[in-house]
Design an enzyme around this catalytic site. Structure first.
Site, PDB file in Angstrom:
ATOM      1  N   HIS A  75       0.878  -1.138   0.045  1.00 16.74           N
ATOM      2  CA  HIS A  75       0.094   0.055   0.061  1.00 16.74           C
ATOM      3  C   HIS A  75       0.861   1.430   0.015  1.00 16.74           C
ATOM      4  O   HIS A  75       1.976   1.321   0.603  1.00 16.74           O
ATOM      5  CB  HIS A  75      -1.105  -0.170   1.238  1.00 16.74           C
TER       6      HIS A  75
ATOM      7  N   GLU B 177      -3.814   2.139  -7.232  1.00 16.45           N
ATOM      8  CA  GLU B 177      -4.043   3.367  -6.287  1.00 16.45           C
ATOM      9  C   GLU B 177      -3.458   4.506  -6.355  1.00 16.45           C
ATOM     10  O   GLU B 177      -2.176   4.778  -5.870  1.00 16.45           O
ATOM     11  CB  GLU B 177      -4.025   2.845  -4.841  1.00 16.45           C
TER      12      GLU B 177
END
Length: 261
Positions: free
Chosen positions: A100, A172
């Site tokens: 992430h 993302e």
């Protein structure tokens, strides 16, 4: 082929275990079982909430799945603060997020470490959600596709073709995370299509066609319909909107094709 959408709610560092129970109950109440035939729904709580979530999901026989926000590349040993994939598997986790942008930014995690974590997750029967994405300067320079493909290669390095088939990838764009700014559906499709093309090169077209590619970055009930309607976007990695049980359920129902619950 038709890939079943996945909506995964990343709670980040929010909610204690009591609040986690309340949120899962709210999601379960707000999203009837019939929707799960058309969309997979997962919550990704902090480590300290996982046992409470497991007990509730198992006890009430919920179709909701869950996972962790990170794992150690090591199986066990003198690694203070690390959490083993074996522990997560024993807790019934289905997924684990690796790479992430917040881990990459705040903990200096690089592609090699992300690849090691992905391999460890697969070793323990967990599905890694491998995250990649560009910062705003890369996007504005027009280098976003090349940047993401390079990051994808590094983050999957060392995995066999069949292992790649067991991975979920998540695009993302860092500039859209928690900012309220959202990549357009066309922007998401551009990068997700490039990801799938690269997966075909790394593994095979057959395998690439089975891998779910998610979009993450200020996903909510207002934009998820347009995003998942894209040919190569197979769901969303949802941040802030996943902390509201009713909103998250509505978002999942839209991804399932409706109607609203």
């Amino acid at each position: 082929m038709s890939r079943k959408p996945l909506i995964a709610g990343n709670w980040k560092m929010n909610l204690n275990h009591y609040e986690a129970i309340a949120l899962v109950q709210k999601i379960a109440f707000s999203l009837p079982d019939k929707y799960y035939d058309r969309v997979d729904v997962a919550v990704i709580p902090p480590f300290t909430d996982l046992r409470s979530v497991q007990t509730l999901v198992d006890g009430d026989k919920l179709r909701l799945t869950y996972g962790a926000q990170d794992l150690s590349p090591h199986d066990s040993g003198a690694y203070t603060g690390d959490v083993s994939g074996a522990f997560l598997a024993k807790l019934g986790c289905s997924y684990v997020v690796v790479g992430h942008s917040e881990r990459r930014t705040y903990h200096n995690e690089d592609d090699a470490l992300v690849a090691a974590k992905a391999a460890t997750a697969l070793k323990h029967g967990l599905t890694p959600i491998v995250c990649i994405g560009e910062h705003l300067d890369v996007r504005e320079a027009g280098n976003h596709v090349a940047h993401n493909i390079e990051q994808l290669r590094g983050s999957l390095a060392g995995l066999l073709a069949e292992q790649i088939g067991s991975v979920v990838t998540a695009y993302e764009p860092v500039w859209a995370i928690g900012t309220g700014r959202v990549a357009s559906a066309a922007d998401a499709q551009e990068v997700c299509a490039a990801i799938r093309k690269e997966l075909a090169s790394l593994a095979s077209p057959r395998i690439a066609d089975t891998v779910r590619v998610l979009y993450g970055g200020s996903v909510n009930a207002k934009n998820v319909g347009d995003i998942v309607a894209q040919d190569d976007v197979d769901g969303g990695l949802v941040g802030g909107a996943s902390l509201d049980g009713e909103h998250f359920a509505t978002l999942a129902a839209i991804a399932a094709g409706g109607p609203l619950p």
